[in-house]
Design an enzyme around this catalytic site. Structure first.
Site, short mmCIF file in Angstrom:
data_model
loop_
_atom_site.label_atom_id
_atom_site.label_comp_id
_atom_site.label_asym_id
_atom_site.label_seq_id
_atom_site.Cartn_x
_atom_site.Cartn_y
_atom_site.Cartn_z
N TYR A 199 0.81 -1.22 0.00
CA TYR A 199 0.00 0.00 0.00
C TYR A 199 0.84 1.27 0.00
O TYR A 199 0.31 2.37 -0.02
CB TYR A 199 -0.91 0.04 1.24
N LYS A 203 3.02 -14.04 5.79
CA LYS A 203 3.25 -14.99 4.70
C LYS A 203 4.76 -15.17 4.55
O LYS A 203 5.34 -15.11 3.46
CB LYS A 203 2.60 -14.39 3.43
N ASP A 205 -2.52 -17.85 4.87
CA ASP A 205 -3.56 -18.67 4.22
C ASP A 205 -4.19 -19.65 5.21
O ASP A 205 -5.39 -19.90 5.19
CB ASP A 205 -3.01 -19.40 2.98
N ASP A 224 -6.15 -6.37 5.34
CA ASP A 224 -7.27 -5.91 4.53
C ASP A 224 -8.20 -7.09 4.23
O ASP A 224 -9.41 -7.04 4.47
CB ASP A 224 -6.70 -5.31 3.24
#
Ligand code: NAP
Length: 418
Positions: free
Chosen positions: A160, A227, A281, A305
């Site tokens: 972002y 991640k 995930d 988000d």
């Protein structure tokens, strides 16, 4: 401070920060920004409910003095086409705490998004989203009441940051040359390029806030969601820096999941917050399958988000999920949905998201009695199946009411509360 269009209410006193703590008078001036589209409808309704709850809680001893500030379309009308006036930013800094409705992002206005600009201008680095279930809200889960988490999403960096270059542009070519020739990177020609900065500074201040929240609110754990198995030096580093801040700054108040099993036989000592981490995930699966294992969540911007909307949807709450963007003290609470322009000025939509953002705001200033009154009144209204159109279409035998009608029903409940 002198303002051109902002009128601070007479009789109110400003919040201050003393010795790094927020000091809240009994007659605070709080800012509000109506927002665009459905913003005015929901803000009007919520201001009435908040005021009624303050009156019920403190019988006139405490009262909020609201100061209207402008951003978005209403600002453009007042400030000669400026959607993002400097004096609104100045007032947000001066008042410290404010609440806002949704904002339309002007197309071609030179802004990525007014919301993103606001977060950056005021350095509101933590996006805080509590997600819990309220009895009566239609949900896709069998046991939505098992979900009670608070997500701390990093707000200022990650993909972002806006450092990206279009395929084929001069900037992209320059970066491509550097990456391929000097760094030995390989990727398809003409790939658009984006940069994902994640720093120890931004990570640590976010995780610090999450741990402080967990300690102050007797939460059991803080989960770092990342991640890092794929992006080792950004997401993986987020995880490592998160554990570091826990160890270095909260060593006596936190334990890792390994320590929980190695040293405490899997039983959490009451005065310790468990720090653990999960791959992003897997976290989506776990929040569906074993949500009771999670409490406070701290995560980089993009994961946060996705995750906050997904978890909000699990409790049926995407339209009622509250949110806040918080910096070191300055906090802007906000409805998490958009401006839903097709419903603007119809007095139709659900005011829940803004309403509960207000609840969060009252907790932030320490007026917990107000927050509790609204939290209790809300399920009582739902139990009577009095709802706005969005819930009515998912419920049997509901009575559909307008935004203002829903506020009236809530105010009745608030006034009846003991
Ligand atoms: P949206 O305004 O959130 O609306 C999408 C749909 O969500 C609506 O059509 C409606 O569904 C439902 N919805 C939203 N708010 C609701 C409420 N209070 N009560 C009941 N249902 C509600 O998303 P969008 O149409 O993608 O975006 C519109 C504008 O909002 C854009 O300019 C966007 O940039 C802006 N936006 C602002 C913010 C913010 O300021 N925080 C956030 C997101 C988007 P149904 O049609 O099914 O009834």
């Amino acid at each position: 401070m002198h303002y051109q269009h902002i009128r601070l209410p007479v009789g109110g006193e400003q919040l201050t920060v003393e010795a790094n703590r927020l000091v809240v008078p009994d007659n605070p001036v709080l800012g509000y920004i109506e927002g665009d589209g459905i913003g005015p409808d929901i803000m009007r309704a919520c201001l009435r409910v908040w005021d009624a709850a303050v009156e019920r809680a403190y019988s006139g001893r405490r009262k909020v003095h609201w100061a209207e500030l402008h951003l978005g379309e209403k600002a453009a009308e007042q400030y000669a086409g400026n959607y993002f006036p400097q004096e609104t930013l100045d007032a947000l800094k001066e008042l410290i705490v404010a609440i806002k409705g949704p904002l339309t992002t002007p197309i071609g206005g030179g802004f990525r998004s007014l919301n993103v600009s606001l977060r950056q201008a005021l350095d509101l680095y933590a996006c805080v989203r509590p997600v819990r279930y309220y009895t009566g809200v239609p949900s896709p889960l069998k046991k939505p009441e098992q979900i009670d988490v608070v997500i701390f999403r990093e707000n200022t960096e990650d993909v972002y940051a806006g450092i990206e270059y279009p395929s084929g542009s001069d900037e992209m070519r320059k970066l491509e040359r550097f990456l391929k020739e000097e760094m030995g990177a390989t990727f398809f020609d003409d790939a658009g390029l984006g940069i994902k900065p994640i720093s120890p500074f931004a990570t640590k201040r976010l995780v610090r806030k999450a741990i402080e929240y967990a300690i102050a609110n007797q939460r059991e754990s803080v989960t770092l969601v990342h991640k890092g198995n794929i992006m080792k030096f950004t997401e993986g580093a987020f995880r490592n820096w998160g554990y570091e801040v826990a160890r270095e700054e909260f060593g006596d108040k936190t334990i890792t999941e390994d320590e929980l099993y190695d040293d405490y036989g899997g039983k959490r000592p009451k005065d310790k917050v468990i720090i653990k981490d999960r791959i992003a995930d897997v976290m989506f699966q776990l929040m569906l399958l074993r949500p009771t294992e999670f409490d406070v969540i701290a995560t980089p911007n993009l994961n946060g988000d996705y995750l906050s909307d997904a978890i909000a949807a699990e409790v049926g709450g995407i339209g009622i999920a509250p949110g806040a963007n918080i910096g070191d003290h300055i906090a802007v609470f906000e409805a998490t949905h958009g401006t839903a322009p097709k419903y603007a000025n119809l007095d139709k939509v659900n005011p829940g998201s803004l309403l509960f953002s207000g609840v969060l705001m009252f907790e932030y200033i320490g007026w917990n009695e107000v927050a509790d009154l609204i939290r209790h009144a809300y399920p009582a209204v739902l139990k009577r199946k009095i709802v706005t159109y969005d819930f009515a279409r998912q419920m049997d035998g509901a009575t559909e009411v307008s935004t203002s009608g829903f506020a009236d029903a809530l105010i009745d409940e608030v006034r009846k509360s003991v």
